[in-house]
Design a protein around this motif. Structure first.
Motif, PDB file in Angstrom:
ATOM      1  N   SER A  33      18.392  -0.173  -1.765  1.00 37.21           N
ATOM      2  CA  SER A  33      17.619   1.066  -1.587  1.00 37.21           C
ATOM      3  C   SER A  33      17.133   1.260  -0.148  1.00 37.21           C
ATOM      4  N   TYR A  34      17.350   0.272   0.722  1.00 37.52           N
ATOM      5  CA  TYR A  34      16.867   0.388   2.101  1.00 37.52           C
ATOM      6  C   TYR A  34      17.636   1.446   2.872  1.00 37.52           C
ATOM      7  N   LYS A  35      16.895   2.133   3.732  1.00 33.42           N
ATOM      8  CA  LYS A  35      17.468   3.088   4.675  1.00 33.42           C
ATOM      9  C   LYS A  35      16.882   2.761   6.043  1.00 33.42           C
ATOM     10  N   GLU A  36      17.421   3.337   7.084  1.00 31.07           N
ATOM     11  CA  GLU A  36      16.818   3.150   8.405  1.00 31.07           C
ATOM     12  C   GLU A  36      15.385   3.669   8.349  1.00 31.07           C
ATOM     13  N   GLY A  37      14.445   2.854   8.813  1.00 31.91           N
ATOM     14  CA  GLY A  37      13.031   3.208   8.784  1.00 31.91           C
ATOM     15  C   GLY A  37      12.267   2.605   7.620  1.00 31.91           C
ATOM     16  N   THR A  38      12.955   2.068   6.615  1.00 35.30           N
ATOM     17  CA  THR A  38      12.264   1.437   5.480  1.00 35.30           C
ATOM     18  C   THR A  38      11.408   0.277   5.980  1.00 35.30           C
ATOM     19  N   GLN A  39      10.146   0.247   5.531  1.00 40.29           N
ATOM     20  CA  GLN A  39       9.241  -0.834   5.923  1.00 40.29           C
ATOM     21  C   GLN A  39       9.385  -1.999   4.944  1.00 40.29           C
ATOM     22  N   VAL A  40       9.491  -3.217   5.484  1.00 34.93           N
ATOM     23  CA  VAL A  40       9.647  -4.418   4.668  1.00 34.93           C
ATOM     24  C   VAL A  40       8.610  -5.456   5.070  1.00 34.93           C
ATOM     25  N   ASN A  41       8.362  -6.404   4.160  1.00 35.14           N
ATOM     26  CA  ASN A  41       7.462  -7.521   4.429  1.00 35.14           C
ATOM     27  C   ASN A  41       8.253  -8.686   5.008  1.00 35.14           C
ATOM     28  N   LEU A  42       7.682  -9.348   6.007  1.00 32.94           N
ATOM     29  CA  LEU A  42       8.310 -10.527   6.603  1.00 32.94           C
ATOM     30  C   LEU A  42       7.418 -11.749   6.435  1.00 32.94           C
ATOM     31  N   SER A  84      15.684 -19.602   8.924  1.00 30.72           N
ATOM     32  CA  SER A  84      15.319 -18.879   7.702  1.00 30.72           C
ATOM     33  C   SER A  84      14.300 -17.792   7.985  1.00 30.72           C
ATOM     34  N   ILE A  85      14.394 -16.717   7.203  1.00 28.35           N
ATOM     35  CA  ILE A  85      13.436 -15.613   7.235  1.00 28.35           C
ATOM     36  C   ILE A  85      13.336 -15.077   5.810  1.00 28.35           C
ATOM     37  N   THR A  86      12.183 -14.557   5.454  1.00 26.14           N
ATOM     38  CA  THR A  86      12.010 -13.934   4.146  1.00 26.14           C
ATOM     39  C   THR A  86      11.743 -12.455   4.356  1.00 26.14           C
ATOM     40  N   VAL A  87      12.600 -11.614   3.763  1.00 28.11           N
ATOM     41  CA  VAL A  87      12.465 -10.160   3.841  1.00 28.11           C
ATOM     42  C   VAL A  87      12.172  -9.645   2.444  1.00 28.11           C
ATOM     43  N   ASP A  88      10.989  -9.061   2.249  1.00 24.49           N
ATOM     44  CA  ASP A  88      10.565  -8.589   0.926  1.00 24.49           C
ATOM     45  C   ASP A  88      10.766  -9.670  -0.141  1.00 24.49           C
ATOM     46  N   GLY A  89      10.516 -10.923   0.249  1.00 22.69           N
ATOM     47  CA  GLY A  89      10.605 -12.031  -0.691  1.00 22.69           C
ATOM     48  C   GLY A  89      11.965 -12.661  -0.819  1.00 22.69           C
ATOM     49  N   VAL A  90      12.981 -12.128  -0.131  1.00 18.95           N
ATOM     50  CA  VAL A  90      14.345 -12.653  -0.224  1.00 18.95           C
ATOM     51  C   VAL A  90      14.582 -13.663   0.893  1.00 18.95           C
ATOM     52  N   SER A  91      14.954 -14.887   0.518  1.00 22.53           N
ATOM     53  CA  SER A  91      15.270 -15.932   1.492  1.00 22.53           C
ATOM     54  C   SER A  91      16.626 -15.632   2.122  1.00 22.53           C
ATOM     55  N   LEU A  92      16.633 -15.525   3.462  1.00 20.68           N
ATOM     56  CA  LEU A  92      17.853 -15.160   4.183  1.00 20.68           C
ATOM     57  C   LEU A  92      18.030 -16.026   5.418  1.00 20.68           C
ATOM     58  N   GLY A 102       0.798  -1.218   0.000  1.00 19.30           N
ATOM     59  CA  GLY A 102       0.000   0.000   0.000  1.00 19.30           C
ATOM     60  C   GLY A 102       0.833   1.270   0.000  1.00 19.30           C
ATOM     61  N   ASP A 103       2.124   1.160   0.315  1.00 21.26           N
ATOM     62  CA  ASP A 103       3.025   2.316   0.333  1.00 21.26           C
ATOM     63  C   ASP A 103       3.746   2.524  -0.997  1.00 21.26           C
ATOM     64  N   LEU A 104       3.501   1.624  -1.971  1.00 19.20           N
ATOM     65  CA  LEU A 104       4.193   1.745  -3.256  1.00 19.20           C
ATOM     66  C   LEU A 104       3.852   3.056  -3.950  1.00 19.20           C
ATOM     67  N   LEU A 105       4.829   3.577  -4.666  1.00 20.86           N
ATOM     68  CA  LEU A 105       4.664   4.769  -5.500  1.00 20.86           C
ATOM     69  C   LEU A 105       5.089   4.422  -6.919  1.00 20.86           C
ATOM     70  N   VAL A 106       4.541   5.117  -7.898  1.00 18.76           N
ATOM     71  CA  VAL A 106       4.991   4.940  -9.276  1.00 18.76           C
ATOM     72  C   VAL A 106       6.481   5.245  -9.330  1.00 18.76           C
ATOM     73  N   GLY A 107       7.237   4.358  -9.961  1.00 19.44           N
ATOM     74  CA  GLY A 107       8.692   4.503 -10.037  1.00 19.44           C
ATOM     75  C   GLY A 107       9.435   3.619  -9.052  1.00 19.44           C
ATOM     76  N   ASP A 108       8.741   3.111  -8.026  1.00 16.34           N
ATOM     77  CA  ASP A 108       9.381   2.208  -7.065  1.00 16.34           C
ATOM     78  C   ASP A 108       9.741   0.882  -7.728  1.00 16.34           C
ATOM     79  N   THR A 109      10.736   0.218  -7.153  1.00  9.62           N
ATOM     80  CA  THR A 109      11.081  -1.121  -7.615  1.00  9.62           C
ATOM     81  C   THR A 109      10.518  -2.154  -6.654  1.00  9.62           C
ATOM     82  N   VAL A 110      10.243  -3.346  -7.186  1.00  7.54           N
ATOM     83  CA  VAL A 110       9.765  -4.467  -6.374  1.00  7.54           C
ATOM     84  C   VAL A 110      10.589  -5.699  -6.712  1.00  7.54           C
ATOM     85  N   ASN A 111      10.846  -6.522  -5.685  1.00  3.47           N
ATOM     86  CA  ASN A 111      11.504  -7.807  -5.891  1.00  3.47           C
ATOM     87  C   ASN A 111      10.498  -8.759  -6.526  1.00  3.47           C
TER      88      ASN A 111
END
Length: 196
Positions: A170-179, A136-144, A72-81
């Protein structure tokens, strides 16, 4: 089902709200290989392709999804994994990822090391989701793999390839991610909860 190995980045080219739903149009190099009704993970969220036009395709996120994820926070021009569903019989290079986000987290700290980065994410522990070191954890779809685990936060180490080829750069402190927490860990936690 997914593996958490990101195929490519997509670019958001259009966002359209309709009756609580969000239609997300993405431009991607994998678009020519997609078909209508196919599942694609966007920042770890499994969404269905509903239309394709040229190098762009559209998916729809419903209100429930928007409430639990960062879409819901996406903006036109943003990238997605982006990751397409895994093929039966293919190697499982990451871990079992369902594409069902459990909750969001915020990037708490980023520490640059020699040739890698340590990212720490803080999340609301009231949802009873847990991590374990070396789990294992998934952050914005990335297996880590979790390198440090606390009650309401965890850290992961990011190699240069992952940093460059996913949204991590592109992450900075405060960036919201999906888990998405490890599915086996979720079942164990639920069984322990029932047994109490």
């Amino acid at each position: 089902m997914f593996t958490g190995i990101i195929e490519t980045l997509g670019k958001v080219v259009k966002l359209e709200n309709e009756s609580g739903n969000l239609h997300i149009t993405v431009s991607s190099k994998i678009t020519p290989e997609l078909k209508i009704d196919q599942s694609v993970a966007h920042n770890g969220v499994c969404l269905t392709v509903v239309s394709i036009e040229g190098d762009m395709y559209t998916v729809t996120a419903i209100e429930e999804t928007l409430n639990k994820t960062n879409l819901g926070d996406l903006l036109v021009g943003d990238t997605v994994n982006l990751e397409r569903a895994m093929k039966l019989g293919a190697r499982l290079d990451g871990h079992i990822v369902q594409g069902h986000v459990d909750q969001t987290a915020n990037c708490a700290t980023i520490e640059e090391k020699d040739g890698s980065w340590i990212y720490t994410f803080a999340y609301d522990s009231a949802h009873n989701n847990v991590t374990i070191e070396k789990g294992s954890i998934t952050v914005d779809g990335v297996s880590l793999t979790v390198v440090d685990s606390k009650n309401d936060r965890f850290s992961v180490a990011i190699i240069p390839y992952t940093h460059e080829h996913t949204r991590f750069h592109s992450y900075k402190e405060g960036t919201q991610v999906n888990l998405e927490f490890d599915v086996i860990g979720k079942y164990v936690a639920r069984l322990l909860e029932i047994g109490q």
